[in-house]
Scaffold this motif. Structure first.
Motif, PDB file in Angstrom:
ATOM      1  N   LEU A   1     -11.995  -4.966   5.527  1.00  0.00           N
ATOM      2  CA  LEU A   1     -11.337  -6.054   4.805  1.00  0.00           C
ATOM      3  C   LEU A   1     -12.101  -6.453   3.544  1.00  0.00           C
ATOM      4  CD1 LEU A   1     -10.269  -8.343   7.782  1.00  0.00           C
ATOM      5  CD2 LEU A   1      -8.812  -6.834   6.415  1.00  0.00           C
ATOM      6  N   PRO A   2     -11.429  -7.102   2.597  1.00  0.00           N
ATOM      7  CA  PRO A   2     -12.094  -7.584   1.380  1.00  0.00           C
ATOM      8  C   PRO A   2     -13.299  -8.465   1.719  1.00  0.00           C
ATOM      9  CG  PRO A   2      -9.717  -7.741   1.124  1.00  0.00           C
ATOM     10  CD  PRO A   2      -9.965  -7.364   2.556  1.00  0.00           C
TER      11      PRO A   2
ATOM     12  N   GLY B   1     -11.475  -2.472   1.260  1.00  0.00           N
ATOM     13  CA  GLY B   1     -10.876  -3.547   0.479  1.00  0.00           C
ATOM     14  C   GLY B   1     -11.709  -4.027  -0.691  1.00  0.00           C
ATOM     15  N   ASN B   2     -11.131  -4.965  -1.437  1.00  0.00           N
ATOM     16  CA  ASN B   2     -11.781  -5.548  -2.612  1.00  0.00           C
ATOM     17  C   ASN B   2     -13.169  -6.089  -2.261  1.00  0.00           C
ATOM     18  OD1 ASN B   2      -9.340  -5.136  -3.879  1.00  0.00           O
ATOM     19  ND2 ASN B   2      -8.719  -7.293  -3.846  1.00  0.00           N
TER      20      ASN B   2
ATOM     21  N   LEU C   1     -18.808   8.575   4.030  1.00  0.00           N
ATOM     22  CA  LEU C   1     -17.402   8.221   4.175  1.00  0.00           C
ATOM     23  C   LEU C   1     -16.716   9.187   5.137  1.00  0.00           C
ATOM     24  CD1 LEU C   1     -16.663   7.591   0.403  1.00  0.00           C
ATOM     25  CD2 LEU C   1     -17.283   5.910   2.145  1.00  0.00           C
ATOM     26  N   GLY C   2     -15.847   8.635   5.985  1.00  0.00           N
ATOM     27  CA  GLY C   2     -15.106   9.463   6.931  1.00  0.00           C
ATOM     28  C   GLY C   2     -14.022  10.278   6.243  1.00  0.00           C
ATOM     29  N   GLU C   3     -13.527  11.290   6.936  1.00  0.00           N
ATOM     30  CA  GLU C   3     -12.542  12.204   6.363  1.00  0.00           C
ATOM     31  C   GLU C   3     -11.181  11.566   6.159  1.00  0.00           C
ATOM     32  OE1 GLU C   3     -13.088  15.256   5.192  1.00  0.00           O
ATOM     33  OE2 GLU C   3     -15.202  14.888   5.630  1.00  0.00           O
ATOM     34  N   GLY C   4     -10.936  10.408   6.774  1.00  0.00           N
ATOM     35  CA  GLY C   4      -9.617   9.791   6.660  1.00  0.00           C
ATOM     36  C   GLY C   4      -9.467   8.819   5.506  1.00  0.00           C
ATOM     37  N   LEU C   5     -10.552   8.518   4.785  1.00  0.00           N
ATOM     38  CA  LEU C   5     -10.483   7.526   3.706  1.00  0.00           C
ATOM     39  C   LEU C   5      -9.574   8.010   2.579  1.00  0.00           C
ATOM     40  CD1 LEU C   5     -11.663   4.801   2.702  1.00  0.00           C
ATOM     41  CD2 LEU C   5     -13.372   6.150   1.453  1.00  0.00           C
ATOM     42  N   THR C   6      -8.626   7.142   2.176  1.00  0.00           N
ATOM     43  CA  THR C   6      -7.700   7.506   1.095  1.00  0.00           C
ATOM     44  C   THR C   6      -7.802   6.594  -0.119  1.00  0.00           C
ATOM     45  OG1 THR C   6      -5.938   6.148   2.068  1.00  0.00           O
ATOM     46  CG2 THR C   6      -6.040   8.474   2.722  1.00  0.00           C
ATOM     47  N   ALA C   7      -8.375   5.381   0.015  1.00  0.00           N
ATOM     48  CA  ALA C   7      -8.391   4.475  -1.133  1.00  0.00           C
ATOM     49  C   ALA C   7      -9.504   3.441  -1.042  1.00  0.00           C
ATOM     50  CB  ALA C   7      -7.044   3.763  -1.249  1.00  0.00           C
ATOM     51  N   THR C   8      -9.985   3.043  -2.231  1.00  0.00           N
ATOM     52  CA  THR C   8     -10.861   1.879  -2.362  1.00  0.00           C
ATOM     53  C   THR C   8     -10.180   0.909  -3.301  1.00  0.00           C
ATOM     54  OG1 THR C   8     -12.075   2.815  -4.238  1.00  0.00           O
ATOM     55  CG2 THR C   8     -12.952   3.250  -2.034  1.00  0.00           C
ATOM     56  N   ARG C   9     -10.441  -0.373  -3.116  1.00  0.00           N
ATOM     57  CA  ARG C   9      -9.845  -1.391  -3.978  1.00  0.00           C
ATOM     58  C   ARG C   9     -10.896  -1.942  -4.961  1.00  0.00           C
ATOM     59  NH1 ARG C   9      -5.737   0.831  -2.704  1.00  0.00           N
ATOM     60  NH2 ARG C   9      -4.127  -0.065  -1.325  1.00  0.00           N
ATOM     61  N   TYR C  10     -10.508  -2.918  -5.723  1.00  0.00           N
ATOM     62  CA  TYR C  10     -11.285  -3.483  -6.836  1.00  0.00           C
ATOM     63  C   TYR C  10     -12.720  -3.814  -6.419  1.00  0.00           C
ATOM     64  CZ  TYR C  10     -12.563  -6.798 -10.527  1.00  0.00           C
ATOM     65  OH  TYR C  10     -13.194  -7.462 -11.547  1.00  0.00           O
ATOM     66  N   GLN C  11     -13.668  -3.259  -7.162  1.00  0.00           N
ATOM     67  CA  GLN C  11     -15.096  -3.517  -6.999  1.00  0.00           C
ATOM     68  C   GLN C  11     -15.591  -3.327  -5.558  1.00  0.00           C
ATOM     69  OE1 GLN C  11     -16.298  -7.254  -8.780  1.00  0.00           O
ATOM     70  NE2 GLN C  11     -16.182  -6.393 -10.836  1.00  0.00           N
ATOM     71  N   ALA C  12     -15.049  -2.347  -4.892  1.00  0.00           N
ATOM     72  CA  ALA C  12     -15.434  -2.105  -3.489  1.00  0.00           C
ATOM     73  C   ALA C  12     -16.932  -1.869  -3.337  1.00  0.00           C
ATOM     74  CB  ALA C  12     -14.656  -0.925  -2.935  1.00  0.00           C
TER      75      ALA C  12
END
Length: 438
Positions: free
Chosen positions: A219-220, A242-243, A257-268
């Protein structure tokens, strides 16, 4: 002594009177001296000879009432008491015993008497070196114990404040088994919300499941400004960060990072000053704006074939970034000699700020944007092909080491390139024409 002498004289007179028939050689039935009729001694009261000491009984003597012969016998029970008057402190008071004092007998000067010395009572125990008993629990402080510095026997056990709490090992307390992570539950599983307040773990390993459900997101702000963490390991089940999730984790050095990660958000991962490299999995697609903003030691980042969203601000302030690798199979972005371009090599997406030496703009690029080479302080030269038709304002701003532009075309063709006002502002270089690449 005068009494004894008087008694002796009186005895002589009596004996002399009785022995009127006896000569002076009268037999002494005690000493067997012959010379007359035997004298049967008669002894009255025995008187002390005043010779008793504090070590042995004295004697007592009586004189025969007839002949005055003395008889001396032990004066049983006449031994005197020792006399002790001058006591001296034995300098032996400690935390184990009261002090004592000792005197030598005034008479015999041999016997001694040792008594308690009220002026020198035992001292207090001193305890300085306390050692933990390792008996703290999740909700109760433990204890610590010290042995007396003086007697090395007495002990003191006190509370060891601040030791209560969970003992986290591999993601959970080894005592009560509670997780060191805080979750938010959803119908589809759990999202990581952060760590327990008392968690001091430097390495955070997020499990793939919690209570039988998948852990699928961070979570952010989950770990924002956590300066204890040095390493984070994500399972394959995590798909989104999340952010500001790890924003300000100033001591974070390693990210797996795990193999399932698809996205990072703002300033993660913004402001992670010790982070040096990150490898994204093949499934990763979208890097949020300013994901690595001001990660001033970040040098290398690698992406797989599915990266499809990469903004120019993702690495803002990454002054040490030298290389961004992109899998050759990726159709959305290409690494062209260190310059990150779109998949068709028609647009510069961004140039790593710490890229070094002479770099070449791809021959298919027609326009150089205003921020394309901004703050690339280690570039010394840029090769520009004839395909370039426009250069925006401040395109080379902050390129403090740039000394030359190498243009493939003639000076006349160079003059035909559309250049915005201040296109060369913020840098000092010479344009070389008719450049031919080796």
């Amino acid at each position: 002594m005068k009494g004894n002498l008087l008694r002796s004289i009186t005895g002589l007179f009596v004996c002399a009177g009785v022995l009127s028939l006896a000569a002076c050689g009268t037999v002494d039935n005690k000493n067997n001296n012959t010379g007359g009729e035997p004298c049967l001694h008669e002894y009255g009261q025995y008187w002390s000879d005043e010779n008793a000491t504090c070590e042995q009984d004295g004697t007592k003597t009586a004189y025969c009432n007839k002949c005055g012969i003395p008889d001396t016998v032990p004066d049983v029970g006449s031994k005197r008491d020792h006399v002790f008057t001058h006591y001296v402190y034995d300098d032996n008071a400690s935390c184990a015993q009261d002090g004592t004092k000792t005197a030598v007998c005034d008479t015999c000067e041999k016997a001694t008497d040792t008594v308690m010395d009220a002026e020198h009572p035992r001292s207090e125990h001193t305890f300085t070196d306390y050692k933990s008993n390792d008996d703290a629990t999740c909700n109760r402080n433990g204890t610590k114990t010290a042995t007396c510095d003086g007697c090395h026997t007495a002990t003191d056990t006190v509370e060891e404040t601040g030791t209560a709490g969970h003992r986290y090992e591999n993601g959970a307390c080894g005592v009560c088994h509670v997780s060191h992570l805080v979750y938010e539950e959803y119908s589809s599983g759990y999202c990581v919300k952060g760590v327990a307040e008392d968690c001091t773990d430097t390495e955070i390993i997020i499990p793939a499941t919690e209570n039988g459900k998948s852990v699928f997101s961070i979570l952010p702000n989950a770990f924002q400004n956590n300066t204890t963490i040095t390493k984070i390991t994500l399972p394959d089940s995590i798909t989104l960060i999340g952010n500001n999730a790890f924003d300000g984790c100033a001591n974070l050095v390693s990210v797996e990072l795990g193999e399932g990660l698809t996205a990072t958000r703002y300033q993660a991962f913004a402001n992670c000053a010790k982070l040096e490299s990150v490898v994204f999995p093949a499934a990763f697609e979208s890097l949020g704006g300013e994901t690595f903003a001001d990660c001033t030691n970040l040098k290398k980042v690698s992406f797989g074939e599915n990266l499809s969203s990469l903004g120019s601000t993702c690495f803002a302030g990454c002054t040490a970034l030298e290389s961004v690798e992109i899998a050759a199979e990726n159709t959305h972005y290409k690494n062209a000699g260190g310059i990150i371009c779109d998949g068709n090599l028609t647009r510069i997406v961004f140039v790593p700020e710490a890229i070094k030496g002479i770099i070449s703009v791809p021959a298919s690029i027609t326009a150089i944007g205003s921020a394309d080479f901004q703050k690339c302080t280690n570039i010394t030269g840029i090769v520009i092909h004839k395909a370039v038709t426009s250069i925006a304002a401040y395109a080379f701003n902050g390129c403090t080491a740039l000394t030359a532009l190498y243009y493939e075309g003639s000076q006349e063709e160079w003059n035909g390139v559309a250049k915005s006002n201040n296109w060369d502002s913020g840098a000092s270089f010479t344009v070389h024409y008719d450049y031919v690449a080796e």
